[in-house]
Design an enzyme around this catalytic site. Structure first.
Site, PDB file in Angstrom:
ATOM      1  N   HIS A 119     -19.721 -23.538  52.759  1.00  0.00           N
ATOM      2  CA  HIS A 119     -20.149 -25.219  52.900  1.00  0.00           C
ATOM      3  C   HIS A 119     -20.171 -25.548  54.540  1.00  0.00           C
ATOM      4  O   HIS A 119     -21.431 -26.496  55.208  1.00  0.00           O
ATOM      5  CB  HIS A 119     -18.821 -25.997  52.487  1.00  0.00           C
ATOM      6  N   TYR A 123     -23.867 -27.024  57.370  1.00  0.00           N
ATOM      7  CA  TYR A 123     -23.935 -28.355  57.836  1.00  0.00           C
ATOM      8  C   TYR A 123     -24.968 -27.643  58.953  1.00  0.00           C
ATOM      9  O   TYR A 123     -25.516 -28.509  60.087  1.00  0.00           O
ATOM     10  CB  TYR A 123     -22.829 -29.060  58.413  1.00  0.00           C
ATOM     11  N   GLU A 183     -12.070 -33.439  47.711  1.00  0.00           N
ATOM     12  CA  GLU A 183     -13.116 -32.340  46.871  1.00  0.00           C
ATOM     13  C   GLU A 183     -13.618 -33.267  45.826  1.00  0.00           C
ATOM     14  O   GLU A 183     -14.922 -32.378  45.549  1.00  0.00           O
ATOM     15  CB  GLU A 183     -13.010 -30.579  46.829  1.00  0.00           C
ATOM     16  N   GLU A 217     -17.682 -27.556  44.300  1.00  0.00           N
ATOM     17  CA  GLU A 217     -16.516 -28.175  45.151  1.00  0.00           C
ATOM     18  C   GLU A 217     -15.434 -29.071  43.356  1.00  0.00           C
ATOM     19  O   GLU A 217     -14.575 -28.975  43.295  1.00  0.00           O
ATOM     20  CB  GLU A 217     -16.917 -30.014  45.907  1.00  0.00           C
TER      21      GLU A 217
END
Length: 343
Positions: A119, A123, A183, A217
C-alpha cells in the site's frame, strides 16, 4: 504481561494451546492449527495479491493538471495521510505478530504487514507518476507540517505506543480497537474522495489502486476482529464493562476527528461529495465498526449508508473487466462474509 512467541518449542504441539500466552512448537502446519477460520483467511489474503505496477497511470498523468485546486489539494493531502497511517500499520502488525503464540495467526499478520508495505509503495507510485520528486517528498512530510493531521494521527500512534511499550493483554485489546479505527474508519472519507473522482472520470487509475487497498483493509479489519474476540473468549476476565465503554468512546472520538479532517480537506469544495452526507457516512461506519467488536454504537441512528453509490465501485462480478477498464480482475463474489455490504 504477554510473553513473546518462542522461536521453537520442541515439547509443545503444533496447534497452539492459546492465542496469547500459550504454547506452540512454532512449526506451521495448516492442517494442524488451532483456529478453523485461519486457513480460509490465509487463502483470501493470498487471493488479494497485487502490485502497483499493474495499474496503468497514463490517463491520470493527463488528468491531474486538469483537477481543480481544491481537488489537487485534497488528493495530495489524502495520499500523505494514507502514507503515514500505512507506515505505522506495517510496524504495528509486526509487533502484534511477536506476541501471537499461534503460528498460523503469526503468518497471517506477516502477510498483513507485507500488504501494508505494498500500500505504501502504491502511494509513492501514484505520486511519482503525477508530480515531481520534490512535491512527492513534500507530501510524504505532510504528517510533520500539516497541523490538521497531527491530532488524528496522534490518536492512533499514542494508542499503539501503549501496547508497544507495555505489552499487556489489556493494552493489546485496546490497540486492536485503534487498529480497527485506523483500517476501518480513518481511511474511509479518503476512499470516498477517490471514488467520487472516479465517478466523474477523474484519476481513475488512482481510484483503481485505492479499490485494491480498500479490499485489503476490509480483510485486515476482519482478521483483527477475530483475534480480538478470540482473546476475550480465552481470557474472559478482560471482557469488562470498562473495555466496552472505552471502545464506544474511542469510536466516537475517532469519528469526530475524521469528520473534522473531512471538513478541512473536503468540506463542500468537492463537486459531488457533500459534507452532510460524508459526515453521516463516517458516523454510519463508526457504528458498524464499534458493533463488530461488540461495543455499543456511539451514534444514535445512522443505520444506513448515505453514500450508497460507493458500493458500485466495489461490487464487481467475478472475472469481468471492471468499471475502471484497467484490466480483468478476478474478484471474489460479494457476500455477507466479505464485508462489502457494510459500505
Amino acid at each position: 504481561m504477554i510473553k513473546k512467541r518462542s522461536i521453537i518449542d520442541v515439547d509443545a504441539p503444533n496447534a497452539s494451546t492459546g492465542l496469547i500466552n500459550g504454547r506452540s512448537s512454532n512449526i506451521l502446519n495448516w492442517d494442524d492449527v488451532r483456529f478453523p477460520w485461519a486457513y480460509p483467511k490465509y487463502k483470501r489474503m493470498l487471493g488479494n495479491f497485487w502490485t502497483p505496477f499493474e495499474i496503468n497511470m497514463s490517463k491520470d498523468i493527463k488528468k491531474f493538471p486538469a483537477l481543480t485546486e481544491d481537488e489537487k489539494d485534497a488528493f495530495l493531502k489524502t495520499i500523505g495521510l494514507l502514507a503515514l497511517l500505512d507506515s505505522i500499520q506495517t510496524d504495528y502488525a509486526g509487533k502484534v505478530a511477536d506476541y501471537l503464540t499461534d503460528s498460523s495467526l503469526n503468518a497471517l499478520m506477516i502477510i498483513l504487514a507485507q500488504q501494508e508495505v505494498v500500500h505504501n509503495h502504491s502511494y509513492s507510485y501514484v505520486l511519482s507518476s503525477i508530480v515531481p520528486k520534490s512535491k512527492q517528498d513534500e507530501v510524504f512530510d505532510y504528517w510533520r507540517t500539516e497541523p490538521s493531521l497531527r491530532e488524528r494521527n496522534d490518536f492512533i500512534t499514542d494508542g499503539y505506543k501503549g501496547f508497544a511499550e507495555e505489552p499487556t493483554v489489556d493494552n493489546l485489546l485496546r490497540s486492536i480497537v485503534y487498529d480497527v479505527i485506523l483500517e476501518g474508519l480513518f481511511f474511509y472519507s479518503g476512499f470516498a474522495f477517490f471514488y467520487n473522482l472516479a465517478r466523474n472520470q477523474k484519476m481513475v487509475g488512482t481510484s483503481t489502486m485505492i479499490n485494491y487497498i480498500n479490499r485489503d483493509e476490509q480483510l485486515h479489519v476482519g482478521l483483527f476482529e477475530k483475534i480480538f474476540k478470540e482473546i476475550l473468549t480465552e481470557n474472559p476476565e478482560y471482557d469488562t464493562q470498562q473495555l466496552k465503554d472505552f471502545g464506544t468512546a474511542a469510536f466516537y472520538k475517532a469519528a469526530e476527528l475524521e469528520i473534522e479532517w473531512a471538513s478541512h480537506i473536503i468540506g463542500n469544495k468537492i463537486d459531488g461529495l457533500l459534507m452532510p452526507d460524508l459526515e453521516a457516512y463516517i458516523k454510519f461506519m463508526a457504528n458498524k465498526r464499534a458493533e463488530q467488536l461488540g461495543f455499543e454504537a456511539p451514534f444514535e441512528g445512522h443505520r444506513s449508508n448515505p453514500l450508497r453509490w460507493i458500493i458500485a465501485y466495489q461490487e464487481v462480478d467475478l472475472g469481468k473487466t471492471d468499471f475502471f477498464e484497467q484490466k480483468s480482475r478476478q474478484y471474489t463474489k460479494t457476500s455477507d462474509a466479505n464485508g462489502f455490504d457494510e459500505l
